[in-house]
Write a protein that holds these residues in place. Structure first.
Motif, PDB file in Angstrom:
ATOM      1  N   GLU A   1       0.828  -1.363  -0.123  1.00 25.09           N
ATOM      2  CA  GLU A   1       0.073   0.025   0.012  1.00 25.09           C
ATOM      3  C   GLU A   1       0.971   1.212  -0.066  1.00 25.09           C
ATOM      4  O   GLU A   1       0.602   2.264  -0.759  1.00 25.09           O
ATOM      5  N   SER A   2       1.839   1.259   0.813  1.00 25.29           N
ATOM      6  CA  SER A   2       2.795   2.175   1.065  1.00 25.29           C
ATOM      7  C   SER A   2       3.580   2.493  -0.298  1.00 25.29           C
ATOM      8  O   SER A   2       3.818   3.665  -0.942  1.00 25.29           O
ATOM      9  N   ALA A   3       3.934   1.475  -1.121  1.00 25.20           N
ATOM     10  CA  ALA A   3       4.466   1.593  -2.509  1.00 25.20           C
ATOM     11  C   ALA A   3       3.523   2.169  -3.623  1.00 25.20           C
ATOM     12  O   ALA A   3       3.896   2.979  -4.287  1.00 25.20           O
ATOM     13  N   ALA A   4       2.390   1.684  -3.284  1.00 21.75           N
ATOM     14  CA  ALA A   4       1.319   2.255  -4.363  1.00 21.75           C
ATOM     15  C   ALA A   4       1.095   3.567  -4.144  1.00 21.75           C
ATOM     16  O   ALA A   4       0.593   4.261  -5.052  1.00 21.75           O
ATOM     17  N   GLN A   5       1.323   4.232  -3.119  1.00 23.23           N
ATOM     18  CA  GLN A   5       1.057   5.466  -2.603  1.00 23.23           C
ATOM     19  C   GLN A   5       2.309   6.263  -3.028  1.00 23.23           C
ATOM     20  O   GLN A   5       2.203   7.698  -3.024  1.00 23.23           O
ATOM     21  N   ASP A  51       6.324  10.088   7.937  1.00 25.80           N
ATOM     22  CA  ASP A  51       6.056   9.825   6.708  1.00 25.80           C
ATOM     23  C   ASP A  51       6.360  11.065   5.557  1.00 25.80           C
ATOM     24  O   ASP A  51       5.969  12.117   5.604  1.00 25.80           O
ATOM     25  N   CYS A  52       7.217  10.665   4.477  1.00 22.19           N
ATOM     26  CA  CYS A  52       7.405  11.337   3.535  1.00 22.19           C
ATOM     27  C   CYS A  52       6.931  11.094   2.189  1.00 22.19           C
ATOM     28  O   CYS A  52       6.414   9.883   1.830  1.00 22.19           O
ATOM     29  N   VAL A  53       6.962  12.147   1.307  1.00 27.30           N
ATOM     30  CA  VAL A  53       6.440  11.936  -0.130  1.00 27.30           C
ATOM     31  C   VAL A  53       7.490  12.694  -0.897  1.00 27.30           C
ATOM     32  O   VAL A  53       8.346  13.633  -0.611  1.00 27.30           O
ATOM     33  N   ALA A  54       7.531  12.102  -2.051  1.00 28.12           N
ATOM     34  CA  ALA A  54       8.391  12.760  -3.062  1.00 28.12           C
ATOM     35  C   ALA A  54       7.591  13.835  -3.941  1.00 28.12           C
ATOM     36  O   ALA A  54       6.731  13.464  -4.503  1.00 28.12           O
ATOM     37  N   GLN A  67      13.104  17.490  -7.629  1.00 29.97           N
ATOM     38  CA  GLN A  67      12.647  16.378  -7.025  1.00 29.97           C
ATOM     39  C   GLN A  67      12.954  16.599  -5.497  1.00 29.97           C
ATOM     40  O   GLN A  67      14.301  16.577  -5.427  1.00 29.97           O
ATOM     41  N   VAL A  68      12.170  16.506  -4.673  1.00 29.28           N
ATOM     42  CA  VAL A  68      12.450  16.727  -3.245  1.00 29.28           C
ATOM     43  C   VAL A  68      11.495  15.696  -2.402  1.00 29.28           C
ATOM     44  O   VAL A  68      10.543  15.558  -2.892  1.00 29.28           O
ATOM     45  N   GLN A  69      12.285  15.456  -1.251  1.00 31.82           N
ATOM     46  CA  GLN A  69      11.569  14.577  -0.398  1.00 31.82           C
ATOM     47  C   GLN A  69      10.971  15.593   0.688  1.00 31.82           C
ATOM     48  O   GLN A  69      11.787  16.378   1.207  1.00 31.82           O
ATOM     49  N   ALA A  70       9.624  15.509   1.278  1.00 32.87           N
ATOM     50  CA  ALA A  70       9.109  16.446   2.187  1.00 32.87           C
ATOM     51  C   ALA A  70       8.041  15.609   3.092  1.00 32.87           C
ATOM     52  O   ALA A  70       7.545  14.614   2.878  1.00 32.87           O
ATOM     53  N   ALA A  71       8.142  15.855   4.332  1.00 33.34           N
ATOM     54  CA  ALA A  71       7.514  15.308   5.318  1.00 33.34           C
ATOM     55  C   ALA A  71       5.838  15.461   4.975  1.00 33.34           C
ATOM     56  O   ALA A  71       5.762  16.808   5.006  1.00 33.34           O
ATOM     57  N   VAL A  84      -1.640  15.889  -0.361  1.00 34.30           N
ATOM     58  CA  VAL A  84      -0.550  15.748  -1.289  1.00 34.30           C
ATOM     59  C   VAL A  84      -0.208  14.408  -1.294  1.00 34.30           C
ATOM     60  O   VAL A  84      -0.029  13.635  -0.360  1.00 34.30           O
ATOM     61  N   ALA A  85      -0.040  13.757  -2.435  1.00 36.60           N
ATOM     62  CA  ALA A  85       0.519  12.460  -2.514  1.00 36.60           C
ATOM     63  C   ALA A  85       1.989  12.276  -3.420  1.00 36.60           C
ATOM     64  O   ALA A  85       2.147  13.297  -4.087  1.00 36.60           O
TER      65      ALA A  85
END
Length: 248
Positions: free
Chosen positions: A18-22, A31-34, A45-49, A91-92
């Motif tokens: 599920e995490s990989a799908a999101q 929890d971070c998003v690209a 491209q940045v990683q943000a919490a 945000v996803a």
């Protein structure tokens, strides 16, 4: 026992899937998003919490795009408020985030020519000032010629203010005027037949002295007593060496 371990392993695999799908990840327990940042022609491209606010994202982007946080506008489904978190904004990972803003160098490079241009335009729009001797109210007095009792002047010589009155001058109505500089009381006395106006030296805002056409040895002088040129008191026939009453 074996069945229990297998169930836990399946559950962990489901969470990872599920995490990989999101597209989310974990960093330092958060929890971070690209994010795909688009700024002008740059794509970053940045990683943000997810629990970071928009304000925190702006600070993270500052060294990357050289735009101060206060000058950034972040677009996430519209203009994003600084106090909103990425999670609250839905945000996803992989989301495109548009950033608008100007660097300080951009602002300065634009502001300098504009300031210069504004001054040049203002100067160009400023009408040429009419000379005193060409003004209608003065010209009719000047057309009568210089006063008979006008005092001689010394051209190109600056003299101290005289202790005795300067006479042989006319005002804008053609009446005789004399100027007396009362240095002991720091006053200028402008005397006519009807009255004497006592003016404090500190209230004299400006002095204008121009040679009279046809009588260049003599000047027409305006003493400005108020904030605008409309407050000038004019005298005709001033000898040039004493036409500007500045103390020595």
């Amino acid at each position: 026992m074996g069945n229990t371990d297998d169930a836990k392993a399946d559950e962990a695999q489901l969470v990872r899937s599920e995490s990989a799908a999101q597209g989310s990840s974990s960093k330092d327990g958060l929890d971070c998003v690209a994010l795909n940042i688009i700024y002008k022609k740059q794509k970053l491209q940045v990683q943000a919490a997810l629990d970071d606010t928009v304000e925190a994202l702006k600070k993270q982007l500052h060294p990357l795009i050289d735009v101060p946080p206060s000058m950034q506008k972040v677009m996430i489904k519209g203009l994003a408020r600084d106090d909103k978190t990425l999670r609250e904004l839905g945000v996803a990972s992989g989301a495109k985030v548009m950033v608008v803003g100007s660097t300080l160098n951009d602002v300065l490079s634009v502001a300098k020519p504009e300031a210069k241009s504004s001054k040049e335009e203002a100067k160009a729009e400023e009408p040429d000032k009419e000379k005193l001797c060409e003004m209608k109210q003065h010209k009719k007095i000047l057309d009568k010629g210089k006063p008979d009792d006008v005092m001689p002047g010394n051209r190109n010589i600056n003299e101290p203010l005289p202790p005795t009155p300067l006479s042989g001058m006319l005002n804008r109505t053609g009446g005789k005027v004399r100027l007396t500089f009362k240095l002991e009381s720091d006053q200028l006395w402008i005397g006519t037949k009807e009255r004497t106006e006592k003016v404090s030296m500190s209230s004299v805002k400006a002095i204008v002295s121009e040679p009279i056409a046809g009588y260049e040895d003599y000047h027409i002088m305006g003493v400005q007593l108020g904030p605008t040129e409309a407050s000038r008191t004019g005298c005709t026939g001033c000898p040039p060496s004493t036409s500007a009453p500045s103390r020595t």
